[in-house]
Design a protein around this motif. Structure first.
Motif, PDB file in Angstrom:
ATOM      1  N   ARG A  39      32.433  56.847  -8.449  1.00 21.65           N
ATOM      2  CA  ARG A  39      32.567  55.738  -7.512  1.00 21.65           C
ATOM      3  C   ARG A  39      33.363  54.588  -8.117  1.00 21.65           C
ATOM      4  O   ARG A  39      34.218  53.995  -7.453  1.00 21.65           O
ATOM      5  N   PHE A  40      33.070  54.267  -9.373  1.00 20.54           N
ATOM      6  CA  PHE A  40      33.754  53.164 -10.033  1.00 20.54           C
ATOM      7  C   PHE A  40      35.256  53.437 -10.139  1.00 20.54           C
ATOM      8  O   PHE A  40      36.080  52.541  -9.906  1.00 20.54           O
ATOM      9  N   ALA A  41      35.613  54.678 -10.453  1.00 17.07           N
ATOM     10  CA  ALA A  41      37.033  55.030 -10.544  1.00 17.07           C
ATOM     11  C   ALA A  41      37.701  54.965  -9.178  1.00 17.07           C
ATOM     12  O   ALA A  41      38.804  54.405  -9.036  1.00 17.07           O
ATOM     13  N   MET A  42      37.053  55.536  -8.150  1.00 18.12           N
ATOM     14  CA  MET A  42      37.625  55.511  -6.810  1.00 18.12           C
ATOM     15  C   MET A  42      37.753  54.081  -6.296  1.00 18.12           C
ATOM     16  O   MET A  42      38.682  53.745  -5.561  1.00 18.12           O
ATOM     17  N   LEU A  43      36.826  53.245  -6.701  1.00 13.18           N
ATOM     18  CA  LEU A  43      36.844  51.854  -6.268  1.00 13.18           C
ATOM     19  C   LEU A  43      38.097  51.131  -6.736  1.00 13.18           C
ATOM     20  O   LEU A  43      38.725  50.391  -5.982  1.00 13.18           O
ATOM     21  N   TRP A  44      38.489  51.377  -7.979  1.00  9.75           N
ATOM     22  CA  TRP A  44      39.681  50.708  -8.498  1.00  9.75           C
ATOM     23  C   TRP A  44      40.962  51.270  -7.900  1.00  9.75           C
ATOM     24  O   TRP A  44      41.960  50.564  -7.777  1.00  9.75           O
ATOM     25  N   ILE A  45      40.922  52.531  -7.491  1.00 11.31           N
ATOM     26  CA  ILE A  45      42.056  53.060  -6.727  1.00 11.31           C
ATOM     27  C   ILE A  45      42.164  52.311  -5.406  1.00 11.31           C
ATOM     28  O   ILE A  45      43.255  51.909  -4.988  1.00 11.31           O
ATOM     29  N   GLY A  46      41.012  52.112  -4.738  1.00 12.71           N
ATOM     30  CA  GLY A  46      41.016  51.390  -3.472  1.00 12.71           C
ATOM     31  C   GLY A  46      41.474  49.951  -3.614  1.00 12.71           C
ATOM     32  O   GLY A  46      42.224  49.444  -2.774  1.00 12.71           O
ATOM     33  N   ILE A  47      41.031  49.267  -4.674  1.00  9.80           N
ATOM     34  CA  ILE A  47      41.439  47.877  -4.888  1.00  9.80           C
ATOM     35  C   ILE A  47      42.943  47.800  -5.118  1.00  9.80           C
ATOM     36  O   ILE A  47      43.623  46.926  -4.557  1.00  9.80           O
ATOM     37  N   PHE A  48      43.475  48.708  -5.911  1.00 10.40           N
ATOM     38  CA  PHE A  48      44.920  48.703  -6.165  1.00 10.40           C
ATOM     39  C   PHE A  48      45.701  48.952  -4.879  1.00 10.40           C
ATOM     40  O   PHE A  48      46.682  48.252  -4.584  1.00 10.40           O
ATOM     41  N   LEU A  49      45.275  49.936  -4.093  1.00  9.88           N
ATOM     42  CA  LEU A  49      45.976  50.233  -2.838  1.00  9.88           C
ATOM     43  C   LEU A  49      45.881  49.068  -1.864  1.00  9.88           C
ATOM     44  O   LEU A  49      46.824  48.799  -1.106  1.00  9.88           O
ATOM     45  N   ALA A  50      44.751  48.354  -1.872  1.00  8.96           N
ATOM     46  CA  ALA A  50      44.606  47.186  -1.000  1.00  8.96           C
ATOM     47  C   ALA A  50      45.578  46.091  -1.410  1.00  8.96           C
ATOM     48  O   ALA A  50      46.184  45.429  -0.558  1.00  8.96           O
ATOM     49  N   LEU A  51      45.734  45.868  -2.703  1.00 13.94           N
ATOM     50  CA  LEU A  51      46.681  44.861  -3.177  1.00 13.94           C
ATOM     51  C   LEU A  51      48.117  45.247  -2.838  1.00 13.94           C
ATOM     52  O   LEU A  51      48.948  44.388  -2.529  1.00 13.94           O
ATOM     53  N   VAL A  52      48.410  46.547  -2.878  1.00 14.55           N
ATOM     54  CA  VAL A  52      49.755  47.019  -2.528  1.00 14.55           C
ATOM     55  C   VAL A  52      49.971  46.885  -1.027  1.00 14.55           C
ATOM     56  O   VAL A  52      51.035  46.446  -0.581  1.00 14.55           O
ATOM     57  N   ALA A  53      48.960  47.280  -0.231  1.00 12.05           N
ATOM     58  CA  ALA A  53      49.098  47.203   1.229  1.00 12.05           C
ATOM     59  C   ALA A  53      49.246  45.763   1.686  1.00 12.05           C
ATOM     60  O   ALA A  53      50.108  45.444   2.517  1.00 12.05           O
ATOM     61  N   GLY A  54      48.391  44.882   1.186  1.00  8.55           N
ATOM     62  CA  GLY A  54      48.527  43.458   1.470  1.00  8.55           C
ATOM     63  C   GLY A  54      47.987  43.002   2.804  1.00  8.55           C
ATOM     64  O   GLY A  54      47.657  41.834   2.959  1.00  8.55           O
ATOM     65  N   ARG A  55      47.861  43.911   3.782  1.00  6.33           N
ATOM     66  CA  ARG A  55      47.390  43.515   5.114  1.00  6.33           C
ATOM     67  C   ARG A  55      46.277  44.454   5.564  1.00  6.33           C
ATOM     68  O   ARG A  55      46.326  45.659   5.299  1.00  6.33           O
ATOM     69  N   ALA A  56      45.295  43.881   6.275  1.00  3.89           N
ATOM     70  CA  ALA A  56      44.120  44.656   6.681  1.00  3.89           C
ATOM     71  C   ALA A  56      44.503  45.823   7.585  1.00  3.89           C
ATOM     72  O   ALA A  56      43.889  46.890   7.519  1.00  3.89           O
ATOM     73  N   GLU A  57      45.518  45.616   8.436  1.00  2.00           N
ATOM     74  CA  GLU A  57      45.898  46.691   9.358  1.00  2.00           C
ATOM     75  C   GLU A  57      46.471  47.900   8.635  1.00  2.00           C
ATOM     76  O   GLU A  57      46.381  49.031   9.119  1.00  2.00           O
ATOM     77  N   LEU A  58      47.075  47.677   7.471  1.00  2.00           N
ATOM     78  CA  LEU A  58      47.615  48.789   6.695  1.00  2.00           C
ATOM     79  C   LEU A  58      46.531  49.552   5.960  1.00  2.00           C
ATOM     80  O   LEU A  58      46.742  50.697   5.563  1.00  2.00           O
ATOM     81  N   VAL A  59      45.363  48.916   5.767  1.00  2.00           N
ATOM     82  CA  VAL A  59      44.265  49.580   5.083  1.00  2.00           C
ATOM     83  C   VAL A  59      43.817  50.805   5.865  1.00  2.00           C
ATOM     84  O   VAL A  59      43.473  51.840   5.297  1.00  2.00           O
ATOM     85  N   GLN A  60      43.827  50.711   7.205  1.00  3.77           N
ATOM     86  CA  GLN A  60      43.404  51.838   8.030  1.00  3.77           C
ATOM     87  C   GLN A  60      44.281  53.055   7.791  1.00  3.77           C
ATOM     88  O   GLN A  60      43.797  54.184   7.782  1.00  3.77           O
ATOM     89  N   ALA A  61      45.580  52.819   7.601  1.00  8.14           N
ATOM     90  CA  ALA A  61      46.481  53.937   7.326  1.00  8.14           C
ATOM     91  C   ALA A  61      46.212  54.520   5.942  1.00  8.14           C
ATOM     92  O   ALA A  61      46.238  55.737   5.753  1.00  8.14           O
ATOM     93  N   VAL A  62      45.923  53.661   4.967  1.00 10.84           N
ATOM     94  CA  VAL A  62      45.680  54.125   3.605  1.00 10.84           C
ATOM     95  C   VAL A  62      44.360  54.877   3.509  1.00 10.84           C
ATOM     96  O   VAL A  62      44.260  55.915   2.843  1.00 10.84           O
ATOM     97  N   GLN A  63      43.320  54.389   4.208  1.00 10.85           N
ATOM     98  CA  GLN A  63      42.001  54.989   4.065  1.00 10.85           C
ATOM     99  C   GLN A  63      41.932  56.370   4.687  1.00 10.85           C
ATOM    100  O   GLN A  63      41.024  57.163   4.368  1.00 10.85           O
TER     101      GLN A  63
END
Length: 254
Positions: free
Chosen positions: A150-174
């Protein structure tokens, strides 16, 4: 900055994230209930246990515990992007604090929630007949491997969120999380799959954790020698994405 200041900054940011729980109880409740619904659905409605020796519930529960550690990242990713767009992170970055404190605080709060969710799932597993047969030490080791994933996956998610930058793009990434979760041995043995698919499933880091925790729990589907893979895979991912996330955070606005 000294280690004491870094720890203090991280704890302050963790308390900030925990305070959100009181304001958003429904979101926390949904995060706890969704994996329980998945477990009950696959255990009683969908599960077939193809190519599984022994009780399918004993095979399924460790897989669902592993899947729970992969799902739910969208909450953290959305929170990070919302802070970015509201200018909250810009204010934090203007303060004399460690660059990683904001991210570590977010991660720590998520890990606390993940631990609660994991214990809830274990309780539900016991309620439907699942049992851990490996002893207390092995059981704690299995839970530790799950939280490490979980801890490893969490940091992948945080990095992708910083790259995406917008909440609407999070849906595409998730959406990418779903193939990773379902293309694993959480619900079925790779022996029941076509050869090429079974090979892909066996190389999935999530499958390594699921197989390892089954072995430690003494459940069907466990194989000796997978504990090292279930340890190395998350550490490799963590070693890659943790510095990438902190570096990306430090470069925001530049």
């Amino acid at each position: 900055m000294s280690a004491a200041y870094v720890v203090s900054d991280c704890w302050t940011m963790t308390r900030r994230e925990l305070a959100h729980w009181a304001r958003q109880p429904v979101q926390v409740l949904v995060g706890l209930v969704f994996p329980v619904m998945m477990l009950l659905m696959f255990g009683y409605l969908v599960g077939g246990g193809r190519s599984v020796d022994g009780d399918y519930v004993d095979f399924l529960v460790p897989g669902m515990l592993t899947l729970t550690m992969v799902f739910g990242l969208e909450g953290t990713m959305t929170a990070v992007t919302q802070d970015l767009n509201k200018g909250v992170i810009d204010r934090f970055r203007s303060m004399p604090m460690s660059d990683g404190a904001v991210l570590v605080g977010r991660a720590a709060a998520d890990m606390l929630q993940s631990t609660v969710g994991l214990l809830v799932m274990v309780g539900v597993g016991y309620a439907i007949g699942w049992r851990a047969h490996g002893g207390l030490g092995s059981t704690l080791g299995a839970l530790g491997l799950l939280l490490l994933l979980r801890f490893a996956m969490l940091w992948i998610g945080i990095f992708l969120a910083l790259v995406a930058g917008r909440a609407e793009l999070v849906q595409a990434v998730q959406i990418l999380v779903w193939p990773v979760g379902f293309l694993s041995n959480a619900f079925a043995s790779p022996d029941s799959m076509p050869g090429w698919l079974g090979t892909f499933v066996e190389w999935n880091p999530m499958s390594a954790t699921a197989t390892a925790v089954r072995e430690l729990f003494g459940n069907p589907g466990g194989e000796p020698g997978h504990v090292w893979a279930a340890t190395v895979w998350p550490l490799v991912l963590l070693g890659l994405f943790f510095p990438l996330a902190v570096r990306k955070f430090g470069r925001l606005g530049k």
